[in-house]
Design a protein around this motif. Structure first.
Motif, PDB file in Angstrom:
ATOM      1  N   ILE A 230       0.870  -1.248  -0.141  1.00  0.00           N
ATOM      2  CA  ILE A 230       0.079   0.201   0.155  1.00  0.00           C
ATOM      3  C   ILE A 230       0.948   1.207   0.141  1.00  0.00           C
ATOM      4  N   LEU A 241       0.117  12.108  -9.259  1.00  0.00           N
ATOM      5  CA  LEU A 241      -0.796  13.097  -8.841  1.00  0.00           C
ATOM      6  C   LEU A 241       0.113  14.457  -8.889  1.00  0.00           C
ATOM      7  N   ILE A 405     -12.869  -6.656 -21.135  1.00  0.00           N
ATOM      8  CA  ILE A 405     -13.523  -7.674 -20.590  1.00  0.00           C
ATOM      9  C   ILE A 405     -12.999  -8.949 -20.882  1.00  0.00           C
ATOM     10  N   GLY A 408      -9.478  -9.418 -19.030  1.00  0.00           N
ATOM     11  CA  GLY A 408      -9.758  -9.746 -17.667  1.00  0.00           C
ATOM     12  C   GLY A 408      -9.891 -11.312 -17.398  1.00  0.00           C
ATOM     13  N   VAL A 411      -7.033 -13.331 -17.789  1.00  0.00           N
ATOM     14  CA  VAL A 411      -5.973 -13.194 -16.619  1.00  0.00           C
ATOM     15  C   VAL A 411      -6.600 -14.281 -15.559  1.00  0.00           C
ATOM     16  N   VAL A 412      -7.982 -14.160 -15.333  1.00  0.00           N
ATOM     17  CA  VAL A 412      -8.440 -14.900 -14.250  1.00  0.00           C
ATOM     18  C   VAL A 412      -8.175 -16.385 -14.571  1.00  0.00           C
TER      19      VAL A 412
ATOM     20  N   ILE B  38      -5.453  -9.149  -0.373  1.00  0.00           N
ATOM     21  CA  ILE B  38      -6.033  -8.043  -0.589  1.00  0.00           C
ATOM     22  C   ILE B  38      -6.908  -8.228  -1.710  1.00  0.00           C
ATOM     23  N   PHE B  40      -8.863  -7.126  -4.562  1.00  0.00           N
ATOM     24  CA  PHE B  40      -8.485  -5.994  -5.241  1.00  0.00           C
ATOM     25  C   PHE B  40      -9.968  -5.856  -6.047  1.00  0.00           C
ATOM     26  N   ILE B 118      -7.316  -8.837  -9.994  1.00  0.00           N
ATOM     27  CA  ILE B 118      -7.132  -7.615 -10.859  1.00  0.00           C
ATOM     28  C   ILE B 118      -7.983  -7.998 -12.130  1.00  0.00           C
ATOM     29  N   GLY B 119      -7.722  -9.312 -12.466  1.00  0.00           N
ATOM     30  CA  GLY B 119      -8.672  -9.865 -13.757  1.00  0.00           C
ATOM     31  C   GLY B 119      -9.949  -9.656 -13.403  1.00  0.00           C
ATOM     32  N   ALA B 120     -10.451 -10.062 -12.319  1.00  0.00           N
ATOM     33  CA  ALA B 120     -11.800 -10.137 -12.060  1.00  0.00           C
ATOM     34  C   ALA B 120     -12.256  -8.602 -12.155  1.00  0.00           C
ATOM     35  N   LEU B 122     -11.244  -6.129 -13.801  1.00  0.00           N
ATOM     36  CA  LEU B 122     -11.200  -5.727 -15.187  1.00  0.00           C
ATOM     37  C   LEU B 122     -12.244  -6.051 -15.915  1.00  0.00           C
ATOM     38  N   PHE B 123     -12.472  -7.517 -15.714  1.00  0.00           N
ATOM     39  CA  PHE B 123     -13.656  -8.140 -16.154  1.00  0.00           C
ATOM     40  C   PHE B 123     -14.943  -7.479 -15.877  1.00  0.00           C
ATOM     41  N   ASN B 126     -15.662  -3.523 -16.654  1.00  0.00           N
ATOM     42  CA  ASN B 126     -15.948  -3.580 -18.160  1.00  0.00           C
ATOM     43  C   ASN B 126     -17.299  -4.056 -18.705  1.00  0.00           C
ATOM     44  N   GLY B 129     -19.811  -1.788 -17.776  1.00  0.00           N
ATOM     45  CA  GLY B 129     -19.793  -0.707 -18.698  1.00  0.00           C
ATOM     46  C   GLY B 129     -20.398  -1.145 -19.875  1.00  0.00           C
ATOM     47  N   PHE B 238     -13.219   2.392  -8.647  1.00  0.00           N
ATOM     48  CA  PHE B 238     -11.741   2.585  -8.456  1.00  0.00           C
ATOM     49  C   PHE B 238     -11.086   3.427  -7.443  1.00  0.00           C
ATOM     50  N   ILE B 242      -9.753   2.481  -3.689  1.00  0.00           N
ATOM     51  CA  ILE B 242      -8.284   2.541  -3.258  1.00  0.00           C
ATOM     52  C   ILE B 242      -8.197   3.337  -1.975  1.00  0.00           C
ATOM     53  N   PHE B 245      -9.155   1.131   0.874  1.00  0.00           N
ATOM     54  CA  PHE B 245      -8.116   0.072   1.276  1.00  0.00           C
ATOM     55  C   PHE B 245      -7.172   0.857   1.919  1.00  0.00           C
ATOM     56  N   THR B 246      -6.921   1.998   1.665  1.00  0.00           N
ATOM     57  CA  THR B 246      -5.969   2.834   2.273  1.00  0.00           C
ATOM     58  C   THR B 246      -6.428   3.037   3.779  1.00  0.00           C
ATOM     59  N   ASN B 283      -5.614  14.064  -2.779  1.00  0.00           N
ATOM     60  CA  ASN B 283      -5.175  12.531  -2.700  1.00  0.00           C
ATOM     61  C   ASN B 283      -3.866  12.402  -2.359  1.00  0.00           C
TER      62      ASN B 283
END
Lengths: 469, 310
Positions: A230, A241, A405, A408, A411-412, B38, B40, B118-120, B122-123, B126, B129, B238, B242, B245-246, B283
């Protein structure tokens, strides 16, 4: 019976998911329109058929597995056990291939085989790109090559030393901005009093990024595991930023463009990298090969073994005399400097802005490292090629907005079926394959069969007393 | 410096956002406590919860443009919360089932979970969306949003009150659940030592699922609350993800009360930091504070895991 039903359910769900992924798009006023359209009459038959085929495949696989298990059971019974049982565990999925080829490939095993294999891959990498279309060459440079270099750097941090760095891309940004300050008189609101050829910036950017790595690592590397993650994430966000908001220093969100391209001006040789992606590609290949060779030496050195020891059990490593803090800092600095390298190339090649350096980019590099095979140099390069290549190919075949999509999902699935990555690092160097130049090597070449952070259980004998650094 | 009114207004705004962070942070902390990983993709659970609540409200709000009042308004908010929580819980369950459990069964290395998440993520976002459109969608007005009360010069609106009250109730409920119930006991047991808990007769698999779903319920309801103020969109998860999580790390990850403290603190820091310097730097300030706190207290402010000293 229930196993069959479960397979059917899995197949059905996967097919339905595929139908929705490829189906029409909905919107906020009709949130179910996309799903309904995806499962409409003619389409649904196709996907139902696909589900049945998948079911058959799953059942067939289960049966094959069961047979293999019985066979292995009887064979093991004869060979008498404990060693065989251990191997059976490891070979459950995927590792079998490597183990199986080893006995047959005697003349290709060991160092010579590895060198020949790498040379063949390099030859392909050199020969193929010129015949590809320009768009693909472009992708080879700015999506695959750059990320391969970044992944090689992060591999040192994550793969060798086992430190989870989620802000890795910040060093990339630092390299790129350093280049901008040092090479151009007008691209930035502020610039150095003299302008350098980008080639001279390479070592400077490397140094600046390495220093940034040490500055970040110094106070934070005391943190363990996810706290480090983190904090590095926070660092990455801060850098991005700042780049975005400090208009007076970095040019802000509109980014940096118009940097002079790389050029060589030696007596007799004058060459300038222009708009054509191919020269950059070959430059990247040269850098990648250089980094791979250097890291290969490093991996087998005392430093490399110290990293392995830290990755497997930091307390044990410290207890056996590894200067853990110094080694972790070194890993951070080395990883960062490679990232700085990549930053120079990207800055001279193309436009960049703070958006290029977000958390998503850090996560992408990390994904490439794990996907390719954490700790394996060739693996992470392959990971960059496969993952980014997939993304590139998807660009033309699916609606651009839907690209991730599929990305992802890939990757999974990859993590489910091959969690150790495409090309996990070889468990250990073949014993007695050529003289080793390292003094303490005999005591260290013990079992290291996992190579993954966090899964190691009691493999602390890796850090022998010989590895005092 | 601003006047006293300004300061108290900043505090109120900060606490409001902080309460939302805290609600999401609980999901991270619970999952971390049980699995040491974690999650994500938690931010997408949050996003899907927001859409769940949003669509439920859209279906129920009368189309004549009149703002509901009284019991109707309260009912609608409740429906939105429940639908959001349900969507979040379902999303979290699916996530655990598809992106985590297969890996656990294969004994994958720890980082593989992170990448799978992370993959999940993104999946999921999107796909959302694609199905729900890529514009930002407002939640219909469920009640007339006016200033209800003024505290030390700070104006507190109906919406703020709704958010604060709901968040507080959820936080108390979770704290009670983890500290005082049998389920909480088994969650803490698994967090302490999963293997041992299994030997003592705790169904570890079930506890993991329940923990995910619990985090999902909270994140889903939190997502709906967030969308009431900031609208819903497929990428909405997103940044709050974060931040939450922080917040979880700030308070000491794996620690339920730490997550709440971290969330509120982070909200305050952002609110005041954004005012003192510049909104675009808030931030930066939030992360700087995080780094500073961790340097002094390397395992967060309260620094204990669920039931176990760090």
């Amino acid at each position: 019976m229930s196993g069959r039903l479960r397979s059917l359910r899995t197949a059905g769900l996967l097919a339905a998911l595929a139908a929705v992924m490829t189906g029409p798009t909905g919107d906020a006023d009709h949130p179910l329109a996309g799903i309904r359209g995806s499962l409409a009459f003619p389409r649904v038959l196709f996907f139902a058929a696909a589900a049945l085929v998948l079911w058959a495949a799953l059942l067939g696989r289960d049966r094959l597995r069961a047979q293999a298990r019985t066979l292995r059971g009887t064979a093991l019974g004869r060979l008498a056990g404990p060693a065989g049982a251990g191997a059976g565990n490891g070979n459950g999925n995927g590792n079998g291939a490597g183990a199986a080829t080893r006995p047959g490939a005697t003349w290709l095993s060991g160092r010579r085989g590895a060198v020949l294999g790498h040379a063949a891959l390099l030859a392909v990498a050199l020969a193929v790109p010129p015949v590809l279309p320009t768009a693909a060459q472009q992708a080879l440079v700015s999506e695959i090559g750059i990320y391969a270099l970044l992944a090689l750097g992060l591999n040192v941090v994550v793969g060798y030393a086992g430190l989870l760095d989620l802000g890795y891309i910040a060093f990339f940004a630092i390299g790129a901005y350093t280049t901008a300050y040092l090479t151009s008189a007008d691209a930035m609101p502020w610039h150095a009093p003299w302008q350098l050829n980008p080639f001279f910036v390479l070592p400077i950017a490397l140094l600046v990024a390495a220093v940034a790595g040490v500055v970040l690592g110094g106070p934070t590397l005391r943190l363990r595991g996810d706290y480090l993650a983190i904090v590095t994430l926070g660092f990455g966000e801060i850098v991005q930023l700042l780049a975005n908001n400090a208009d007076g220093v970095t040019g802000g969100p509109r980014g940096v463009f118009g940097l002079p391209p790389l050029s060589v001006e030696l007596p007799g040789v004058r060459y300038s990298w222009g708009l054509d992606p191919l020269p950059y590609y070959y430059l990247l290949i040269a850098l990648i090969v250089l980094v791979m060779v250097v890291f290969g030496r490093w991996e087998r050195s005392r430093t490399g073994r110290a990293w392995t020891a830290i990755r497997q059990d930091e307390v044990a490593a410290e207890a056996t005399g590894v200067a853990t803090m110094r080694m972790k800092l070194l890993a951070f600095a080395v990883g960062a400097s490679v990232s700085g390298f990549a930053g120079v190339v990207v800055a001279t090649k193309q436009f960049f802005n703070p958006q290029s350096f977000g958390l998503q980019a850090s996560l992408l590099v990390l994904t490439i490292v794990i996907f390719g095979g954490m700790g394996s140099r060739l693996g992470v390069v392959l990971g960059a090629l496969v993952l980014q290549g997939t993304a590139f190919l998807l660009r033309d075949t699916v609606p651009p907005a839907d690209r991730f999509i599929y990305f992802g999902a890939v990757v999974v699935l990859m993590m489910i079926f091959r969690p150790e990555g495409l090309l996990p690092p070889r468990a250990h160097r073949p014993r007695g394959s050529g003289p080793s130049r390292d003094r303490s090597v005999e005591s260290v070449e013990s079992v290291d069969s996992d190579g993954a952070a966090g899964t190691s259980r009691g493999v602390a004998d890796q850090a022998s007393p010989g590895v005092v650094s | 410096m601003g006047s006293a009114e300004q300061i108290s207004q900043l505090a109120v705004d900060g606490l409001m956002v902080g309460a939302l962070y805290a609600v999401i942070a609980l999901g991270y902390t619970l999952v971390y406590g049980v699995l040491q990983l974690i999650n994500f993709a938690h931010s997408e659970v949050f996003m899907l919860g927001a859409f769940g609540g949003l669509f439920a409200c859209r279906a129920l709000v009368p189309g004549d443009g009149a703002t509901p009042a009284g019991l109707a308004a309260a009912g609608l908010v409740l429906v939105g919360l429940v639908a959001g929580a349900a969507a979040g819980g379902a999303a979290a369950y699916t996530l655990e089932r598809c992106a985590y459990r297969p890996l656990r069964r294969r004994g994958a290395p720890r980082l593989a979970y992170l990448i799978s998440a992370i993959g999940a993520s993104l999946f999921a976002f999107n796909l959302a969306g694609k199905e729900f459109g890529r514009q930002s969608v407002p939640v219909p007005d469920l009640f007339a949003n006016r200033t209800v009360v003024t505290v030390l010069g700070a104006e507190i609106s109906t919406q703020s009150l709704v958010i604060a009250a709901t968040a507080l109730l959820m936080l108390l409920a979770v704290d009670h659940l983890v500290a005082d119930t049998r389920l909480g006991l088994s969650i803490r047991a698994v967090a302490q030592d999963a293997e041992c808990a299994g030997l003592m007769g705790v169904d570890v698999q079930r506890v993991i699922v329940v923990t995910f779903v619990l985090g999902g319920l909270l994140a889903g309801a939190g997502g709906f609350l967030y969308a009431m103020t900031f609208n819903a969109s497929y990428t909405m998860g997103f940044v709050p993800g974060i931040k939450a999580f922080t917040a979880a790390v700030l308070g000491g990850i794996g620690n339920v009360r730490g997550a709440v403290l971290g969330g509120l603190l982070l909200g305050l820091v952002e609110s005041f930091g954004g005012y003192l310097f510049d909104a675009s730097y808030k931030n930066v300030i939030a992360f700087t504070v995080l780094v500073g706190v961790l340097l002094v207290r390397p395992s967060g402010l309260l620094g204990t895991r669920l039931g176990r000293p760090a």
